[in-house]
Design a protein around this motif. Structure first.
Motif, PDB file in Angstrom:
ATOM      1  N   UNK A  27      -1.363 -28.576   3.981  1.00 11.68           N
ATOM      2  CA  UNK A  27      -1.167 -29.639   5.088  1.00 11.68           C
ATOM      3  C   UNK A  27      -0.369 -28.681   5.268  1.00 11.68           C
ATOM      4  N   UNK A  28       0.437 -27.789   4.536  1.00  9.74           N
ATOM      5  CA  UNK A  28       1.220 -26.033   5.737  1.00  9.74           C
ATOM      6  C   UNK A  28      -0.146 -25.358   5.830  1.00  9.74           C
ATOM      7  N   UNK A  29      -0.764 -25.329   5.216  1.00 10.81           N
ATOM      8  CA  UNK A  29      -1.552 -24.065   5.547  1.00 10.81           C
ATOM      9  C   UNK A  29      -2.318 -24.801   6.554  1.00 10.81           C
ATOM     10  N   UNK A  30      -2.813 -25.923   6.838  1.00 12.15           N
ATOM     11  CA  UNK A  30      -3.986 -26.481   8.562  1.00 12.15           C
ATOM     12  C   UNK A  30      -2.356 -26.915   9.606  1.00 12.15           C
ATOM     13  N   UNK A  31      -1.600 -26.200   9.290  1.00 11.96           N
ATOM     14  CA  UNK A  31      -0.095 -27.095  10.036  1.00 11.96           C
ATOM     15  C   UNK A  31      -0.014 -25.507  10.914  1.00 11.96           C
ATOM     16  N   UNK A  32      -0.742 -24.517   9.890  1.00  9.61           N
ATOM     17  CA  UNK A  32      -0.025 -22.571  10.558  1.00  9.61           C
ATOM     18  C   UNK A  32      -1.127 -22.877  11.017  1.00  9.61           C
ATOM     19  N   UNK A  33      -2.353 -23.036  11.239  1.00  8.49           N
ATOM     20  CA  UNK A  33      -3.785 -23.272  11.947  1.00  8.49           C
ATOM     21  C   UNK A  33      -3.780 -23.884  12.959  1.00  8.49           C
ATOM     22  N   UNK A  34      -3.587 -25.227  12.751  1.00  8.25           N
ATOM     23  CA  UNK A  34      -3.761 -26.176  14.347  1.00  8.25           C
ATOM     24  C   UNK A  34      -2.642 -27.508  14.090  1.00  8.25           C
ATOM     25  N   UNK A  35      -1.764 -27.289  14.768  1.00 10.88           N
ATOM     26  CA  UNK A  35      -0.759 -27.712  14.338  1.00 10.88           C
ATOM     27  C   UNK A  35      -0.948 -29.263  15.437  1.00 10.88           C
ATOM     28  N   UNK A  36      -1.348 -29.019  16.230  1.00 10.29           N
ATOM     29  CA  UNK A  36      -1.813 -29.756  17.364  1.00 10.29           C
ATOM     30  C   UNK A  36      -2.225 -31.349  16.213  1.00 10.29           C
ATOM     31  N   UNK A  37      -4.044 -30.676  15.829  1.00 10.37           N
ATOM     32  CA  UNK A  37      -5.292 -30.899  15.278  1.00 10.37           C
ATOM     33  C   UNK A  37      -4.671 -32.038  14.354  1.00 10.37           C
ATOM     34  N   UNK A  38      -3.000 -31.015  12.719  1.00  5.71           N
ATOM     35  CA  UNK A  38      -2.715 -32.160  12.484  1.00  5.71           C
ATOM     36  C   UNK A  38      -1.998 -33.013  12.174  1.00  5.71           C
ATOM     37  N   UNK A  39      -0.827 -32.868  13.500  1.00  6.47           N
ATOM     38  CA  UNK A  39      -0.306 -33.965  13.943  1.00  6.47           C
ATOM     39  C   UNK A  39      -1.199 -35.528  14.402  1.00  6.47           C
ATOM     40  N   UNK A  40      -2.427 -35.324  15.208  1.00  6.77           N
ATOM     41  CA  UNK A  40      -3.611 -35.684  15.601  1.00  6.77           C
ATOM     42  C   UNK A  40      -4.101 -36.222  13.602  1.00  6.77           C
ATOM     43  N   UNK A  41      -4.275 -35.689  13.128  1.00  2.37           N
ATOM     44  CA  UNK A  41      -4.971 -36.007  11.620  1.00  2.37           C
ATOM     45  C   UNK A  41      -3.747 -37.237  11.486  1.00  2.37           C
ATOM     46  N   UNK A  42      -3.039 -36.749  11.034  1.00  7.83           N
ATOM     47  CA  UNK A  42      -1.870 -37.261  10.179  1.00  7.83           C
ATOM     48  C   UNK A  42      -1.460 -38.615  10.584  1.00  7.83           C
ATOM     49  N   UNK A  43      -1.194 -38.325  12.435  1.00 10.79           N
ATOM     50  CA  UNK A  43      -0.802 -40.110  12.905  1.00 10.79           C
ATOM     51  C   UNK A  43      -2.235 -41.119  13.035  1.00 10.79           C
TER      52      UNK A  43
END
Length: 68
Positions: A27-43
């Motif tokens: 998740x930390x690596x993904x947030x660094x690349x795409x914070x909005x996409x990661x938030x959408x995925x987790x949500x």
């Protein structure tokens, strides 16, 4: 009852096993690349688990009343 156990097993595995071992770093690596996409995925995943829990609870209530 089986659905409730399945929901709890999924939540427990994600929180107790998967997150400390691998999800946190991923998740930390993904947030660094795409914070909005990661938030959408987790949500989205959170909503799926909450919906599964609500459906399970509604089915348990209905079953306790003799509806199933």
């Amino acid at each position: 009852m089986h659905a409730a156990v399945a929901v709890w097993v999924i939540i427990t595995v994600v929180l107790v096993v998967a997150e400390p071992l691998c999800l946190r770093r991923w998740l930390h690596r993904r947030v660094a690349r795409d914070p909005q996409g990661t938030l959408r995925l987790v949500r989205r995943l959170h909503r799926v688990l909450v919906t599964a829990g609500l459906i399970t609870a509604a089915a348990a209530v209905r079953g306790a009343q003799g509806g199933l």
